[in-house]
Scaffold this motif. Structure first.
Motif, PDB file in Angstrom:
ATOM      1  N   VAL A   1       1.344  10.642   3.278  1.00  0.00           N
ATOM      2  CA  VAL A   1       1.470   9.245   2.847  1.00  0.00           C
ATOM      3  C   VAL A   1       2.400   9.225   1.642  1.00  0.00           C
ATOM      4  O   VAL A   1       2.208   9.999   0.691  1.00  0.00           O
ATOM      5  CB  VAL A   1       0.099   8.651   2.463  1.00  0.00           C
ATOM      6  CG1 VAL A   1       0.265   7.198   1.989  1.00  0.00           C
ATOM      7  CG2 VAL A   1      -0.868   8.730   3.633  1.00  0.00           C
ATOM      8  N   LEU A   2       3.400   8.351   1.668  1.00  0.00           N
ATOM      9  CA  LEU A   2       4.313   8.198   0.542  1.00  0.00           C
ATOM     10  C   LEU A   2       3.863   7.051  -0.347  1.00  0.00           C
ATOM     11  O   LEU A   2       3.565   5.959   0.156  1.00  0.00           O
ATOM     12  CB  LEU A   2       5.734   7.924   1.043  1.00  0.00           C
ATOM     13  CG  LEU A   2       6.773   7.596  -0.039  1.00  0.00           C
ATOM     14  CD1 LEU A   2       7.105   8.846  -0.843  1.00  0.00           C
ATOM     15  CD2 LEU A   2       8.026   6.983   0.570  1.00  0.00           C
TER      16      LEU A   2
ATOM     17  N   ALA B   1       7.965   8.799  -7.087  1.00  0.00           N
ATOM     18  CA  ALA B   1       7.751   8.956  -5.647  1.00  0.00           C
ATOM     19  C   ALA B   1       6.727  10.063  -5.491  1.00  0.00           C
ATOM     20  O   ALA B   1       6.917  11.168  -6.021  1.00  0.00           O
ATOM     21  CB  ALA B   1       9.050   9.318  -4.937  1.00  0.00           C
ATOM     22  N   ALA B   2       5.630   9.784  -4.821  1.00  0.00           N
ATOM     23  CA  ALA B   2       4.542  10.750  -4.699  1.00  0.00           C
ATOM     24  C   ALA B   2       4.157  10.914  -3.241  1.00  0.00           C
ATOM     25  O   ALA B   2       4.154   9.953  -2.467  1.00  0.00           O
ATOM     26  CB  ALA B   2       3.334  10.303  -5.520  1.00  0.00           C
ATOM     27  N   LEU B   3       3.829  12.144  -2.870  1.00  0.00           N
ATOM     28  CA  LEU B   3       3.426  12.454  -1.505  1.00  0.00           C
ATOM     29  C   LEU B   3       1.975  12.912  -1.523  1.00  0.00           C
ATOM     30  O   LEU B   3       1.600  13.787  -2.325  1.00  0.00           O
ATOM     31  CB  LEU B   3       4.331  13.541  -0.924  1.00  0.00           C
ATOM     32  CG  LEU B   3       4.477  13.610   0.595  1.00  0.00           C
ATOM     33  CD1 LEU B   3       5.068  12.315   1.140  1.00  0.00           C
ATOM     34  CD2 LEU B   3       5.347  14.796   0.992  1.00  0.00           C
ATOM     35  N   PHE B   4       1.161  12.326  -0.633  1.00  0.00           N
ATOM     36  CA  PHE B   4      -0.260  12.637  -0.545  1.00  0.00           C
ATOM     37  C   PHE B   4      -0.618  13.037   0.882  1.00  0.00           C
ATOM     38  O   PHE B   4       0.076  12.684   1.833  1.00  0.00           O
ATOM     39  CB  PHE B   4      -1.101  11.396  -0.901  1.00  0.00           C
ATOM     40  CG  PHE B   4      -1.126  11.047  -2.353  1.00  0.00           C
ATOM     41  CD1 PHE B   4      -2.208  11.405  -3.152  1.00  0.00           C
ATOM     42  CD2 PHE B   4      -0.080  10.338  -2.927  1.00  0.00           C
ATOM     43  CE1 PHE B   4      -2.238  11.056  -4.495  1.00  0.00           C
ATOM     44  CE2 PHE B   4      -0.099   9.994  -4.264  1.00  0.00           C
ATOM     45  CZ  PHE B   4      -1.182  10.355  -5.055  1.00  0.00           C
ATOM     46  N   THR B   5      -1.739  13.733   1.018  1.00  0.00           N
ATOM     47  CA  THR B   5      -2.349  13.891   2.331  1.00  0.00           C
ATOM     48  C   THR B   5      -3.038  12.575   2.680  1.00  0.00           C
ATOM     49  O   THR B   5      -3.294  11.742   1.798  1.00  0.00           O
ATOM     50  CB  THR B   5      -3.388  15.017   2.345  1.00  0.00           C
ATOM     51  OG1 THR B   5      -4.506  14.629   1.505  1.00  0.00           O
ATOM     52  CG2 THR B   5      -2.799  16.322   1.825  1.00  0.00           C
ATOM     53  N   VAL B   6      -3.362  12.385   3.950  1.00  0.00           N
ATOM     54  CA  VAL B   6      -4.044  11.146   4.340  1.00  0.00           C
ATOM     55  C   VAL B   6      -5.448  11.073   3.748  1.00  0.00           C
ATOM     56  O   VAL B   6      -6.037   9.992   3.659  1.00  0.00           O
ATOM     57  CB  VAL B   6      -4.105  11.008   5.879  1.00  0.00           C
ATOM     58  CG1 VAL B   6      -2.716  10.784   6.453  1.00  0.00           C
ATOM     59  CG2 VAL B   6      -4.759  12.222   6.518  1.00  0.00           C
TER      60      VAL B   6
ATOM     61  N   ILE C   1      -5.512   6.093   7.461  1.00  0.00           N
ATOM     62  CA  ILE C   1      -5.798   6.102   6.027  1.00  0.00           C
ATOM     63  C   ILE C   1      -6.844   5.034   5.737  1.00  0.00           C
ATOM     64  O   ILE C   1      -6.824   3.942   6.312  1.00  0.00           O
ATOM     65  CB  ILE C   1      -4.514   5.833   5.202  1.00  0.00           C
ATOM     66  CG1 ILE C   1      -4.802   5.940   3.714  1.00  0.00           C
ATOM     67  CG2 ILE C   1      -3.912   4.488   5.546  1.00  0.00           C
ATOM     68  CD1 ILE C   1      -3.562   5.808   2.860  1.00  0.00           C
ATOM     69  N   ASN C   2      -7.788   5.382   4.865  1.00  0.00           N
ATOM     70  CA  ASN C   2      -8.775   4.409   4.432  1.00  0.00           C
ATOM     71  C   ASN C   2      -8.137   3.437   3.450  1.00  0.00           C
ATOM     72  O   ASN C   2      -7.398   3.848   2.554  1.00  0.00           O
ATOM     73  CB  ASN C   2      -9.957   5.139   3.772  1.00  0.00           C
ATOM     74  CG  ASN C   2     -11.097   4.207   3.433  1.00  0.00           C
ATOM     75  OD1 ASN C   2     -10.994   3.400   2.525  1.00  0.00           O
ATOM     76  ND2 ASN C   2     -12.185   4.327   4.180  1.00  0.00           N
TER      77      ASN C   2
ATOM     78  N   ARG D   1      -3.102   1.878  11.569  1.00  0.00           N
ATOM     79  CA  ARG D   1      -3.379   3.132  10.859  1.00  0.00           C
ATOM     80  C   ARG D   1      -4.247   2.930   9.612  1.00  0.00           C
ATOM     81  O   ARG D   1      -4.645   3.911   8.986  1.00  0.00           O
ATOM     82  CB  ARG D   1      -2.066   3.799  10.440  1.00  0.00           C
ATOM     83  CG  ARG D   1      -1.234   4.320  11.588  1.00  0.00           C
ATOM     84  CD  ARG D   1      -0.207   5.321  11.083  1.00  0.00           C
ATOM     85  NE  ARG D   1       0.654   5.783  12.146  1.00  0.00           N
ATOM     86  CZ  ARG D   1       1.862   5.280  12.414  1.00  0.00           C
ATOM     87  NH1 ARG D   1       2.335   4.305  11.644  1.00  0.00           N
ATOM     88  NH2 ARG D   1       2.585   5.742  13.405  1.00  0.00           N
ATOM     89  N   VAL D   2      -4.533   1.700   9.243  1.00  0.00           N
ATOM     90  CA  VAL D   2      -5.281   1.429   8.012  1.00  0.00           C
ATOM     91  C   VAL D   2      -6.701   1.031   8.376  1.00  0.00           C
ATOM     92  O   VAL D   2      -6.933   0.008   9.026  1.00  0.00           O
ATOM     93  CB  VAL D   2      -4.610   0.323   7.181  1.00  0.00           C
ATOM     94  CG1 VAL D   2      -5.357   0.137   5.859  1.00  0.00           C
ATOM     95  CG2 VAL D   2      -3.143   0.658   6.920  1.00  0.00           C
ATOM     96  N   LEU D   3      -7.657   1.848   7.948  1.00  0.00           N
ATOM     97  CA  LEU D   3      -9.053   1.626   8.291  1.00  0.00           C
ATOM     98  C   LEU D   3      -9.772   0.940   7.135  1.00  0.00           C
ATOM     99  O   LEU D   3      -9.601   1.307   5.974  1.00  0.00           O
ATOM    100  CB  LEU D   3      -9.748   2.952   8.592  1.00  0.00           C
ATOM    101  CG  LEU D   3      -9.122   3.807   9.697  1.00  0.00           C
ATOM    102  CD1 LEU D   3      -9.888   5.108   9.840  1.00  0.00           C
ATOM    103  CD2 LEU D   3      -9.075   3.049  11.012  1.00  0.00           C
ATOM    104  N   HIS D   4     -10.596  -0.050   7.482  1.00  0.00           N
ATOM    105  CA  HIS D   4     -11.396  -0.731   6.470  1.00  0.00           C
ATOM    106  C   HIS D   4     -12.720  -0.001   6.336  1.00  0.00           C
ATOM    107  O   HIS D   4     -13.401   0.284   7.317  1.00  0.00           O
ATOM    108  CB  HIS D   4     -11.644  -2.183   6.854  1.00  0.00           C
ATOM    109  CG  HIS D   4     -12.546  -2.917   5.902  1.00  0.00           C
ATOM    110  ND1 HIS D   4     -12.219  -3.110   4.590  1.00  0.00           N
ATOM    111  CD2 HIS D   4     -13.764  -3.479   6.089  1.00  0.00           C
ATOM    112  CE1 HIS D   4     -13.203  -3.779   4.006  1.00  0.00           C
ATOM    113  NE2 HIS D   4     -14.140  -4.012   4.876  1.00  0.00           N
TER     114      HIS D   4
END
Length: 231
Positions: free
Chosen positions: A163-164, A123-128, A95-96, A224-227
């Motif tokens: 992603v939650l 509570a929300a669900l997203f795509t990456v 994820i960015n 997993r977290v990209l800058h």
């Protein structure tokens, strides 16, 4: 889910009679094959999804489940035990960093019941990639998450690529639920507990919290977290 009540507002040294919007709350009871397994305070909507979500996170196979909702009682039949599996999320989901703020902004935009009452969690669900899949609001953060899971499962969502986003703090039970259904990245507005961090680390779940004012803290799963590199 929302009702109106006459109240007295004290403002600028003066009492004022106004109509306030308040959240409705019921005690829901979940039964699996006739056995009561949970009582929970919740908003009186999406009770079927609440039952399905609970059964899923407790390791039941709900592919053939039949559900009856009656007087805040959620009756599940033909939920087969033994679907528990160890979930080790892989490192091929990313994820960015800037997307975290965008996702929160989108979720807050759709959190209508919170804006009206100040009483609901979301509570929300997203795509990456940052696309909203589903959002659920409830007076209980626990119920909001279970309802979200139940709804997303019914839609055939692959949790391993999601992603939650949650408006609450990261308690250990919340992180345990997230890990049990293989959501790789979980983002909470509030702080995590030590136990929550330990659970996330053991399950290779990326745990992000303290999201506010253009910053957040990554407690586990930093890889997993990209800058975003500015050109």
């Amino acid at each position: 889910m929302i009702s109106e009540s006459e109240v007295y507002l004290f403002r600028n040294g003066v009492f004022e009679k106004i109509v306030d919007r308040v959240a409705e709350e019921v005690e829901a009871r979940i039964y699996i094959d006739g056995v009561e397994v949970l009582r929970i305070a919740t908003a009186p909507h999406m009770l079927r999804e609440l039952g399905i979500g609970y059964a899923l996170v407790k390791g039941f196979d709900v592919s053939n489940v039949q559900t009856i909702v009656e007087d805040n009682a959620i009756l599940l039949f033909y939920a087969s035990p033994g679907n528990t599996k160890e979930c080790k999320c892989g490192d091929d989901i990313f994820i960015n960093a800037q997307k975290v703020f965008e996702m929160f902004s989108i979720a807050e935009k759709y959190a209508e019941m919170f804006r009206q009452t100040g009483c609901f969690h979301f509570a929300a669900l997203f795509t990456v990639e940052g696309k909203l899949i589903e959002i659920v609001e409830d007076v209980s953060r626990f119920a909001a998450l279970l309802k979200l899971i139940g709804r997303a499962y019914s839609r055939g969502v692959n949790f391993c690529k999601t992603v939650l986003i949650m408006s609450s703090r990261a308690a250990q039970e919340m992180v345990r639920i997230v890990s049990s259904i293989c959501i790789p990245i979980a983002v909470f507005r509030g702080a995590p507990t030590r136990k929550a961090i330990e659970i996330a680390k053991s399950c290779n779940t990326t745990l992000i919290a303290h999201v506010r004012d253009g910053r957040f803290t990554i407690y586990t799963g930093f890889q997993r977290v990209l800058h975003e590199v500015k050109s």
